[in-house]
Design an enzyme around this catalytic site. Structure first.
Site, PDB file in Angstrom:
ATOM      1  CG  ASP A 145      -2.011   1.080   1.060  1.00 15.80           C
ATOM      2  OD1 ASP A 145      -1.971   1.726   0.068  1.00 15.80           O
ATOM      3  OD2 ASP A 145      -2.766   1.222   2.053  1.00 15.80           O
ATOM      4  CG  ASP A 148      -3.346   3.734  -3.455  1.00 14.41           C
ATOM      5  OD1 ASP A 148      -4.391   2.635  -3.776  1.00 14.41           O
ATOM      6  OD2 ASP A 148      -3.366   4.151  -2.329  1.00 14.41           O
ATOM      7  CD  GLU A 149      -5.642  -1.270  -1.899  1.00 14.03           C
ATOM      8  OE1 GLU A 149      -5.150  -1.839  -0.759  1.00 14.03           O
ATOM      9  OE2 GLU A 149      -6.509  -0.612  -1.777  1.00 14.03           O
TER      10      GLU A 149
END
Length: 663
Positions: free
Chosen positions: A131, A221-222
């Site tokens: 993350d 974003d993860e």
């Protein structure tokens, strides 16, 4: 004077009665106040939205409560809170009745289910959840390093991300801009730049592909990775491998990431939030360690338990995952089969261990929706419906599918959500078809609700039919072509969302900037998100990833060290090797071009079929060898026997057969 001799003072008696009544009224009033306080406490807790479990949110809840009080959204949320409270009262009444019964059968059933679930535990994999820390803010800070020690956020109407300095004031992602300004008057708001964010996300993915080429993008974003094979090949522990990965990401992209390492994806997701920012947490792959970890974990920390289920569980005494076991005999009767099994999995710390690219998951539906100012004009509503149909067509073309069921979703100005659906006579994808089949549903709603006012409209297709091009190699049981080879189109599948309420809606910026009647508060609370939810802002910016929880781009191929060194030395890369496909019939290599390859296969199939037929007929007619001149014409005996078998009169030979030559 004794008490018997004391004269009765009626005024005193009246005074005592009045005092008693006053005391009773005071008790009743106090109870009402306590009731109202409890109701509003639960409402304030709910109004916090998706980030209600974060620390330092008490002052935030009071500000949101005060800012939204009296609005249409507040009234709707208050009504929903009352309905949930009434539902909880029913659950408690049912639980009290169950406590008087013999639940030994339910207890045995729960124990048997636990034993069965325990058999599915897999402790052989190293699953990692990556993350990025305050991703949008971190990318913006690279261009503006002077903001490092200042509170700033990305987004104006709704905050998509804020840095950790701003979070100390209670700001969070998904919060209305005017609320954030009340919490932190010095907050700096920056505009969105999705080209910049997507470019940086691609750099991060290139690093992830080196550790697991089949990593799974959970959002921009993860991601989830399975590093079991990588650790085995390189002789590294999972902690060292992830530390190296995080270091490489920081070195190449200059942003930090946090990670969770565990035996399955559910635990890895939880662990990645424990040492943020720029940290990692390793949960040992041991059953005892997992059980201890889950025992004291609040239920709300588990992905899949939202605000409603959290309150329902807390009402019956289940506040942590460890509390699930003592109440296991009630779960089936109170919440049903699916929730019961889900909760027992949470208690055991079980989760999936399969990690695969997002585009490989089966897509269940494709939908798009947008929020706007209250709209009631029929012509404007039809224009909005047409625009929504056009957006859905674009999304469905990217997902390469058509839909057999069309659903219309609208939100009234009172924040009541209504849905209507129709089964279309054919699978649809064109905007004209989507509009024509959804228009009667909108017309019926207008007839049912006079002077209808809408603030949201959406279309969704389910029962999907794939329109992807068939892979010839896979048809013959051979290895499929790699991405980037000739004739292959980019895969655009999307991973499905479990909860439809988790989708982002499009929030008009003009409603948020001035802290309007209810638009901003709606954006604060009606948008579910994780800690970082970039998809929320992608809607307003017209990003190709709008309204979707998963990335539609395929994973990048791992970058070899040799190629990387060549790139660093500015040396030209070596030309790609020529690709050949083996024919499944004759096993001869053919050029990797789909059309000539198919023609070659057809030729091989027809050649073998004709040869087998000729040899069989010749053997039946007593001819052991073909004509010496190599001609394809058969003897009269062969033609006669062939015509008898086909049951038709003799006819002239097919001129096309004379042109065939098989060498």
């Amino acid at each position: 004077m004794t008490s018997e001799e004391r004269p009765i003072n009626h005024d005193d008696a009246d005074t005592k009665d009045e005092a008693a009544n006053t005391g009773a009224n005071d008790v009743s009033s106090d109870a009402n106040v306590a009731n109202a306080t409890a109701v509003h406490a639960s409402l304030k807790y709910s109004l916090l939205g998706p980030s209600l479990t974060k620390a330092g949110q008490d002052s935030v809840s009071e500000i949101i409560y005060t800012a939204s009080k009296g609005s249409k959204y507040f009234n709707r949320e208050e009504a929903k809170d009352r309905m949930l409270t009434a539902k909880i009262d029913q659950i408690l009444a049912k639980k009290r009745s169950l406590e008087t019964l013999d639940l030994s059968h339910e207890l045995r059933a729960a124990d048997n289910l636990i034993a069965q679930l325990e058999l599915s535990r897999d402790l052989t994999q190293h699953i990692v959840h990556i993350d990025c820390d305050a991703f949008y803010a971190a990318v913006e800070q690279l261009d503006r390093p002077e903001l490092k020690d200042l509170p700033f956020a990305v987004g104006f109407g709704v905050l998509t991300t804020c840095n950790y300095v701003a979070r100390r004031f209670g700001c969070r992602s998904g919060m209305a801009g005017f609320v954030a300004k009340k919490l932190c008057p010095e907050l700096v708001l920056l505009p969105l730049n999705f080209d910049k964010y997507n470019a940086k996300a691609a750099e991060v993915r290139e690093v992830l592909a080196e550790y697991d080429p089949r990593f799974e993008s959970a959002s921009i974003d993860e991601a989830y990775l399975n590093i079991t094979e990588y650790c085995s090949q390189h002789g590294m522990s999972p902690a060292d491998a992830v530390a190296q990965l995080r270091s490489q990401v920081h070195e190449r992209t200059h942003i930090t990431v946090s990670a969770g390492i565990a035996a399955n994806a559910k635990l890895a997701k939880i662990c990645s939030n424990l040492n943020k920012p720029n940290g990692q947490f390793v949960l040992p792959r041991e059953r005892a360690a997992i059980m201890v970890f889950m025992r004291d974990l609040p239920c709300r920390k588990v992905n899949g338990i939202g605000r409603v289920l959290e309150r329902e569980l807390a009402s019956v005494g289940v506040k942590t995952c460890g509390d699930i076991y003592p109440h296991r005999q009630y779960l089936h009767r109170l919440f049903g089969d699916k929730v019961c099994e889900f909760l027992l999995r949470c208690y055991l710390g079980l989760g999936r261990t399969n990690v695969q690219p997002a585009e490989e998951y089966e897509r269940k539906s494709v939908g798009t929706e947008s929020t706007f100012r209250d709209m009631h004009d029929p012509l404007q509503l039809r224009d909005k419906l047409r625009a929504t149909a056009e957006d859905l067509e674009k999304d469905m073309r990217r997902a390469e599918c058509k839909g057999r069921t069309l659903c219309l979703k609208v939100k009234l100005h009172t924040y009541e959500v209504l849905t209507r659906q129709v089964v279309v006579p054919k699978a649809v994808i064109l905007a004209d078809d989507l509009y024509n089949y959804s228009l009667p549903m909108l017309a019926r709603l207008e007839h049912e609700i006079p002077d209808i006012k809408l603030r949201l409209m959406g279309l969704r297709c389910t029962h999907l039919v794939s329109t992807k091009k068939t892979d010839t190699m896979a048809f013959f049981g051979l290895r499929s072509r790699k991405s980037g080879e000739p004739g292959e189109q980019a895969t655009t599948g999307l991973k499905r969302r479990i909860d439809s309420e988790g989708e982002w809606e499009q929030w008009p910026e003009e409603e948020m900037l001035n802290g309007g009647d209810d638009g901003g508060v709606d954006a604060v609370n009606n948008t579910e998100s994780t800690e970082e939810s970039p998809q929320a802002a992608a809607v307003a910016a017209g990003s190709p990833f709008r309204r979707h929880g998963k990335e539609i781009l395929p994973n990048p191929s791992p970058i070899s060290k040799k190629k990387q060194e060549q790139g660093n030395n500015n040396q030209p890369a070596s030309p790609p090797e020529e690709v050949w496909w083996d024919c499944p019939i004759c096993s001869r290599p053919q050029a990797a071009d789909e059309r000539p390859f198919n023609e070659h296969i057809d030729l091989c199939l027809s050649r073998q079929t004709i040869r087998d037929t000729v040899q069989k007929d010749a053997a039946a007619a007593g001819v052991t060898q073909p004509p010496a001149d190599g001609s394809r014409s058969a003897t009269p005996e062969v033609r006669k026997s062939r015509e008898k078998k086909r049951g038709r009169l003799a006819s002239a030979a097919d001129p096309r057969q004379k042109k065939l030559c098989f060498g």
